[in-house]
Design an enzyme around this catalytic site. Structure first.
Site, PDB file in Angstrom:
ATOM      1  N   HIS A 245      -6.620  -5.815  -1.472  1.00  0.00           N
ATOM      2  CA  HIS A 245      -5.597  -4.791  -1.302  1.00  0.00           C
ATOM      3  C   HIS A 245      -4.513  -5.373  -0.410  1.00  0.00           C
ATOM      4  O   HIS A 245      -4.769  -5.679   0.755  1.00  0.00           O
ATOM      5  CB  HIS A 245      -6.194  -3.530  -0.673  1.00  0.00           C
ATOM      6  CG  HIS A 245      -5.228  -2.398  -0.533  1.00  0.00           C
ATOM      7  ND1 HIS A 245      -4.682  -1.735  -1.620  1.00  0.00           N
ATOM      8  CD2 HIS A 245      -4.708  -1.789   0.559  1.00  0.00           C
ATOM      9  CE1 HIS A 245      -3.881  -0.777  -1.207  1.00  0.00           C
ATOM     10  NE2 HIS A 245      -3.875  -0.783   0.123  1.00  0.00           N
TER      11      HIS A 245
ATOM     12  N   ASP B 133      -8.055  -2.923  -7.425  1.00  0.00           N
ATOM     13  CA  ASP B 133      -7.599  -2.654  -6.064  1.00  0.00           C
ATOM     14  C   ASP B 133      -8.698  -1.920  -5.287  1.00  0.00           C
ATOM     15  O   ASP B 133      -9.160  -0.837  -5.696  1.00  0.00           O
ATOM     16  CB  ASP B 133      -6.328  -1.808  -6.105  1.00  0.00           C
ATOM     17  CG  ASP B 133      -5.746  -1.564  -4.731  1.00  0.00           C
ATOM     18  OD1 ASP B 133      -4.773  -2.242  -4.387  1.00  0.00           O
ATOM     19  OD2 ASP B 133      -6.272  -0.698  -4.006  1.00  0.00           O
TER      20      ASP B 133
ATOM     21  N   SER C 124       0.832  -1.198   0.000  1.00  0.00           N
ATOM     22  CA  SER C 124       0.000   0.000   0.000  1.00  0.00           C
ATOM     23  C   SER C 124       0.873   1.257   0.000  1.00  0.00           C
ATOM     24  O   SER C 124       1.685   1.435  -0.906  1.00  0.00           O
ATOM     25  CB  SER C 124      -0.963  -0.037   1.185  1.00  0.00           C
ATOM     26  OG  SER C 124      -1.943   0.967   1.071  1.00  0.00           O
TER      27      SER C 124
END
Length: 404
Positions: free
Chosen positions: A349, A281, A184
């Site tokens: 994610h 995502d 991330s």
């Protein structure tokens, strides 16, 4: 007699160890590898001016390598979003995202950080490091805010440097193989710091980088507003990030701040790079493609929580997002001789940190390979690994972990 000798050895280790005693907390509990926190030395932090938002010392977690992996290193940036204005950064400074005072002192190492050979066959015995995230700018800022009432340190770049210098005498300086990774916001940090990482390591070391869920797109939202560009521009200005962006990129693009986006930066990265991302995502779905500002009446709310409830037009919007990502990756896919990719059609994610998505019986698969297999094949050059999935809903191996 033996027991006495063991206890004396432990006592000496506690007294003489140059790192935080919490780093000795390294064992399995309920089959989980739990690693204690190591604080950056105060002298090192002071020398670099490396502080979390609230002024606390930066930290990391280290699990020592062994056997054939004793000279190999994985460094993984922790993720956790960003702050792009004084108010949000002040709020963040009073949480685990802006202060080591509030962080868990023990982290579970899983997925690519696991020391279990069956769960992580290629990297299980490497030195594995998790860099804690407490600056709010993907380890890239170098500024300070002080209005006489509130003081905040925007020192992500300095935190990155201080942790590296803390690790060099612990063996990183002699690394034979190394992999810089992150998830991330940490995945974005991998793009930003990949080439810089190689400069700290021996010339003959094999150094590569992996970004997990860090390919944040520079695209308009569904209301045709540049929400993500505005957000990151404010972040870059507030935290003094522009000075730390890739100079080859910033000198080429008309707007230097665009070099914060991976799709604009990628072509300038020289170190071998692997991009692990979903084509849908869910963080980007919620904050870049369909942010709340672009969906004030909420017709996307159900779709974002459960893909099966999406309307045909919403599904088409998602497919268009996938196409935009593929277009942004096309040059890398076609021309990079050292790069790797695993772009699946899951609604998730971050997929490298959990055993269930990294390497398990029901992990996501593209072209008969799990993520762990694809990354290992790429790193060790066992196979050319550029895997791009067919469009949703063709892949029934996806676990579709929503929301994020």
């Amino acid at each position: 007699m033996i027991i006495l000798k063991f206890n004396v050895s432990i006592l000496l280790l506690l007294i003489c160890a140059p790192w935080n005693v919490h780093s000795l907390y390294n064992h399995r509990k309920n089959n989980r590898l739990e690693i204690g926190m190591t604080m950056v030395k105060n002298t090192t932090a002071k020398a670099f001016g490396a502080y979390c938002l609230d002024g606390s010392l930066p930290a990391y977690h280290i699990s020592r390598g062994f056997g054939s992996g004793a000279s190999n290193w994985i460094l993984q940036f922790e993720g956790g979003g960003w702050c792009n204005d004084v108010e949000s950064c002040l709020g963040r400074s009073n949480t685990r995202r802006g202060s080591t005072h509030y962080m868990t002192k023990v982290e579970i190492f899983n997925g690519i950080l696991s020391n279990n050979i069956s769960q992580n066959p290629d990297f299980y015995n490497w030195n594995r490091i998790k860099l804690r995230y407490c600056d709010g700018a993907s380890f890239a800022g170098n500024s300070k805010f002080d209005n006489g009432t509130s003081l905040m340190y925007f020192r992500g770049q300095k935190i990155w440097q201080a942790i590296i210098f803390d690790l060099l005498p612990k063996g990183l300086a002699n690394a034979e193989k190394a992999l810089l990774s992150g998830c991330s916001a940490g995945g974005l940090a991998t793009f930003l710091h990949c080439d810089n990482f190689t400069k700290f390591l021996p010339r003959n070391a094999t150094v590569k980088c992996l970004s997990d869920a860090g390919f944040f797109m520079d695209i308009p939202d569904i209301a045709n507003e540049n929400t993500s560009r505005t957000f990151y521009n404010n972040l870059i200005t507030l935290q003094g990030v522009e000075q730390n962006l890739d100079k080859n990129c910033t000198s080429t693009l008309e707007d230097p701040k665009l070099c914060f986006f991976p799709q604009h930066l990628l072509g300038f990265i020289k170190t071998p790079f692997f991009i692990l991302n979903t084509a849908y995502d869910v963080y980007q779905l919620n904050h870049i493609l369909v942010p709340p500002s672009a969906d004030p009446r909420g017709p996307w709310n159900h779709c974002k929580l459960n893909i099966s409830t999406c309307t045909p037009s919403q599904i088409q919007t998602l497919q268009d997002f996938r196409e935009n990502m593929f277009e942004a990756l096309y040059s890398f896919y076609k021309h990079s001789t050292s790069g790797g990719m695993f772009i699946n059609s899951c609604f998730a994610h971050c997929q490298s940190e959990g055993w269930n998505t990294w390497l398990a019986e029901d992990s996501p698969i593209v072209h008969n390979k799990t993520i762990a297999e694809a990354v290992g094949d790429w790193y060790f050059e066992r196979n050319v690994t550029k895997l791009m999935d067919c469009p949703y809903p063709c892949n029934n191996s996806c676990q579709n972990l929503i929301p994020a």
